[in-house]
Design a protein around this motif. Structure first.
Motif, PDB file in Angstrom:
ATOM      1  N   GLY A  75       0.383   8.321   3.187  1.00  0.00           N
ATOM      2  CA  GLY A  75       0.129   7.180   2.517  1.00  0.00           C
ATOM      3  C   GLY A  75       0.795   5.882   2.873  1.00  0.00           C
ATOM      4  N   ILE A  76       1.228   5.700   4.082  1.00  0.00           N
ATOM      5  CA  ILE A  76       1.660   4.531   4.541  1.00  0.00           C
ATOM      6  C   ILE A  76       0.581   3.923   5.438  1.00  0.00           C
ATOM      7  N   ALA A  77       0.350   2.453   5.460  1.00  0.00           N
ATOM      8  CA  ALA A  77      -0.501   2.157   6.347  1.00  0.00           C
ATOM      9  C   ALA A  77       0.426   1.039   7.162  1.00  0.00           C
ATOM     10  N   HIS A  78       0.544   0.835   8.248  1.00  0.00           N
ATOM     11  CA  HIS A  78       1.296  -0.367   8.943  1.00  0.00           C
ATOM     12  C   HIS A  78       0.486  -1.027   9.807  1.00  0.00           C
ATOM     13  N   ILE A  79       0.494  -2.494   9.367  1.00  0.00           N
ATOM     14  CA  ILE A  79      -0.610  -3.279  10.021  1.00  0.00           C
ATOM     15  C   ILE A  79       0.563  -4.233  10.953  1.00  0.00           C
ATOM     16  N   PRO A  80       0.535  -3.769  12.280  1.00  0.00           N
ATOM     17  CA  PRO A  80       1.665  -4.600  13.015  1.00  0.00           C
ATOM     18  C   PRO A  80       1.487  -5.792  13.469  1.00  0.00           C
ATOM     19  N   GLU A  81       2.306  -6.183  13.937  1.00  0.00           N
ATOM     20  CA  GLU A  81       2.431  -7.808  14.376  1.00  0.00           C
ATOM     21  C   GLU A  81       1.009  -8.173  15.205  1.00  0.00           C
ATOM     22  N   GLY A  82       0.663  -9.125  15.265  1.00  0.00           N
ATOM     23  CA  GLY A  82      -0.307  -9.697  16.621  1.00  0.00           C
ATOM     24  C   GLY A  82      -1.582  -9.043  16.423  1.00  0.00           C
ATOM     25  N   ARG A  83      -2.417  -8.827  15.490  1.00  0.00           N
ATOM     26  CA  ARG A  83      -3.724  -8.799  15.237  1.00  0.00           C
ATOM     27  C   ARG A  83      -4.347  -7.872  16.077  1.00  0.00           C
TER      28      ARG A  83
ATOM     29  N   ASP B  82     -15.077   2.849  -0.305  1.00  0.00           N
ATOM     30  CA  ASP B  82     -13.919   1.809   0.066  1.00  0.00           C
ATOM     31  C   ASP B  82     -14.543   0.933   0.941  1.00  0.00           C
ATOM     32  N   MET B  83     -15.217   1.098   1.791  1.00  0.00           N
ATOM     33  CA  MET B  83     -15.786   0.038   2.819  1.00  0.00           C
ATOM     34  C   MET B  83     -16.203  -1.298   1.986  1.00  0.00           C
TER      35      MET B  83
ATOM     36  N   ASN C 298      -6.571   3.547   2.799  1.00  0.00           N
ATOM     37  CA  ASN C 298      -6.525   4.012   1.206  1.00  0.00           C
ATOM     38  C   ASN C 298      -5.160   4.428   1.174  1.00  0.00           C
ATOM     39  N   ALA C 299      -4.043   3.590   1.626  1.00  0.00           N
ATOM     40  CA  ALA C 299      -2.774   4.013   1.566  1.00  0.00           C
ATOM     41  C   ALA C 299      -1.990   3.532   0.097  1.00  0.00           C
ATOM     42  N   ASN C 300      -1.157   4.101  -0.061  1.00  0.00           N
ATOM     43  CA  ASN C 300      -0.515   3.721  -1.281  1.00  0.00           C
ATOM     44  C   ASN C 300       0.667   2.571  -1.033  1.00  0.00           C
ATOM     45  N   LEU C 301       0.879   2.374   0.051  1.00  0.00           N
ATOM     46  CA  LEU C 301       2.086   1.504   0.564  1.00  0.00           C
ATOM     47  C   LEU C 301       1.633   0.817   1.738  1.00  0.00           C
ATOM     48  N   MET C 302       1.525  -0.424   1.690  1.00  0.00           N
ATOM     49  CA  MET C 302       1.168  -1.164   3.135  1.00  0.00           C
ATOM     50  C   MET C 302       2.550  -2.041   3.647  1.00  0.00           C
ATOM     51  N   LEU C 303       2.502  -1.709   4.826  1.00  0.00           N
ATOM     52  CA  LEU C 303       3.727  -2.292   5.395  1.00  0.00           C
ATOM     53  C   LEU C 303       3.056  -3.335   6.388  1.00  0.00           C
ATOM     54  N   LEU C 304       3.199  -4.829   6.176  1.00  0.00           N
ATOM     55  CA  LEU C 304       2.460  -5.819   7.029  1.00  0.00           C
ATOM     56  C   LEU C 304       3.491  -6.541   7.814  1.00  0.00           C
TER      57      LEU C 304
ATOM     58  N   LYS D 140      -4.712  -9.574  -4.139  1.00  0.00           N
ATOM     59  CA  LYS D 140      -5.810  -9.049  -4.670  1.00  0.00           C
ATOM     60  C   LYS D 140      -5.588  -7.371  -4.342  1.00  0.00           C
ATOM     61  N   ILE D 141      -5.096  -7.229  -3.156  1.00  0.00           N
ATOM     62  CA  ILE D 141      -4.855  -5.825  -2.680  1.00  0.00           C
ATOM     63  C   ILE D 141      -3.623  -5.053  -3.612  1.00  0.00           C
ATOM     64  N   ASN D 142      -2.744  -5.868  -3.903  1.00  0.00           N
ATOM     65  CA  ASN D 142      -1.542  -5.495  -4.618  1.00  0.00           C
ATOM     66  C   ASN D 142      -2.062  -5.129  -6.093  1.00  0.00           C
ATOM     67  N   LYS D 143      -2.914  -6.085  -6.703  1.00  0.00           N
ATOM     68  CA  LYS D 143      -3.320  -5.850  -7.949  1.00  0.00           C
ATOM     69  C   LYS D 143      -4.481  -4.758  -7.958  1.00  0.00           C
ATOM     70  N   ALA D 144      -4.967  -4.382  -6.988  1.00  0.00           N
ATOM     71  CA  ALA D 144      -5.920  -3.327  -7.023  1.00  0.00           C
ATOM     72  C   ALA D 144      -5.220  -1.637  -6.897  1.00  0.00           C
ATOM     73  N   GLY D 145      -3.795  -2.003  -6.968  1.00  0.00           N
ATOM     74  CA  GLY D 145      -2.988  -0.769  -6.883  1.00  0.00           C
ATOM     75  C   GLY D 145      -1.928  -0.344  -5.571  1.00  0.00           C
ATOM     76  N   THR D 146      -2.284  -1.276  -4.588  1.00  0.00           N
ATOM     77  CA  THR D 146      -1.422  -0.966  -3.482  1.00  0.00           C
ATOM     78  C   THR D 146      -0.012  -1.550  -3.486  1.00  0.00           C
ATOM     79  N   THR D 147       0.939  -0.878  -3.122  1.00  0.00           N
ATOM     80  CA  THR D 147       2.337  -1.424  -2.994  1.00  0.00           C
ATOM     81  C   THR D 147       2.527  -2.189  -1.659  1.00  0.00           C
ATOM     82  N   ILE D 148       3.393  -3.269  -1.570  1.00  0.00           N
ATOM     83  CA  ILE D 148       3.362  -3.991  -0.398  1.00  0.00           C
ATOM     84  C   ILE D 148       4.738  -4.458   0.086  1.00  0.00           C
TER      85      ILE D 148
END
Ligand SMILES: Nc1ncnc2c1ncn2[C@@H]1O[C@H](COP(=O)(O)OP(=O)(O)OP(=O)(O)O)[C@@H](O)[C@H]1O
Ligand SMILES: [Mg+2]
Length: 232
Positions: free
Chosen positions: A77-85, A112-113, A151-157, A178-186
């Protein structure tokens, strides 16, 4: 939710992280700020098991086995959005988003889409456009949106604001809220300390592999050293 204890990372003989400890509670936005080369991306890469580390990483009070491969971390449940698009330039926006959900096999992907596209209406207008032809800001939004499709619980940005004009930075940060308010920890890594402290609940300041300051965003923003070195 996430607890990191005594995290060390070495690149050869270079000690990039010197035993850092921090935590992120469920529902929070926590930011890790620091200058170039402080070890911010390294921290996220270690959490995602993209590089070897020493120390302990706990998720929901359970130790994450250090030998788990990165795709298993995604499954936790961890999503990692790496540096540099990093998006797929030859795929359409829609295909990029679908790829974000590749580890899922539930039936709620289409639903979810729709949710993701309601956060990012700019992408909704461009579903059939090739990722590589999006503007820099739009590509950054696509990278975040694709992370949301996990659909991760935790997002690493990792530095979502990098290289973007102030208006787009504002838009990205509004969307993170908005993403955080919808329930995702960041967990948000940023050089743009001003913006990060504005949306985060708590902050840690990383300097050459060590955490030197921590507290609520308000406390950290009022810290003299932070003001001098990180806030313009
Ligand atoms: N693969 C690697 N091999 C050797 N050294 C590395 C490697 N990756 C990172 N480093 C070094 O580790 C240190 C921390 O790098 P890291 O990418 O974590 O910094 P950062 O805080 O994310 O910086 P930035 O804000 O510039 O992205 C830097 O000194 C960097 O040169
Ligand atoms: Mg970095």
């Amino acid at each position: 939710m996430l607890e990191v204890n005594n995290l060390y990372v070495y690149y050869g003989v270079i000690e990039a992280l010197k035993g850092i400890s921090f935590n992120v509670a469920e529902g929070e936005i926590v930011t890790l700020i620091g200058a170039n080369g402080a070890g911010k991306s390294t921290t996220l890469r270690a959490i995602s098991h993209l590089i070897p580390y020493k120390g302990q990483i706990k998720l929901n009070n359970e130790e994450v086995r250090p030998d788990l491969p990165p795709h298993k971390i995604t499954k936790l449940g961890i999503a990692h959005i790496p540096e540099g698009r990093i998006i797929f330039g030859n795929l359409t926006v829609k295909e990029n988003l679908e790829l974000g959900a590749y580890t899922r096999n539930d039936k709620k992907i289409n639903e979810d889409m729709e949710k993701v596209l309601s956060v990012f209406p700019r992408l909704k207008e461009r579903l059939s456009q090739l990722g590589g032809t999006l503007s820099g800001g739009e590509q950054q939004m696509l990278a975040v949106a694709r992370g949301m499709m996990q659909n991760a619980n935790l997002m690493l940005l990792d530095e979502p604001s990098m290289g973007l004009a102030p208006m787009l930075v504002q838009e990205i940060f509004d969307n993170l809220v908005k993403i955080n308010k919808a329930g995702t920890t960041i967990l948000l890594v940023e050089q743009n300390a001003n913006m990060a402290l504005e949306i985060a609940d708590r902050a840690y300041v990383l300097e050459t592999g060590s955490i030197i300051i921590q507290g609520t965003s308000k406390e950290v923003a009022e810290n003299e050293r932070v003001k001098e070195a990180y806030l313009g």
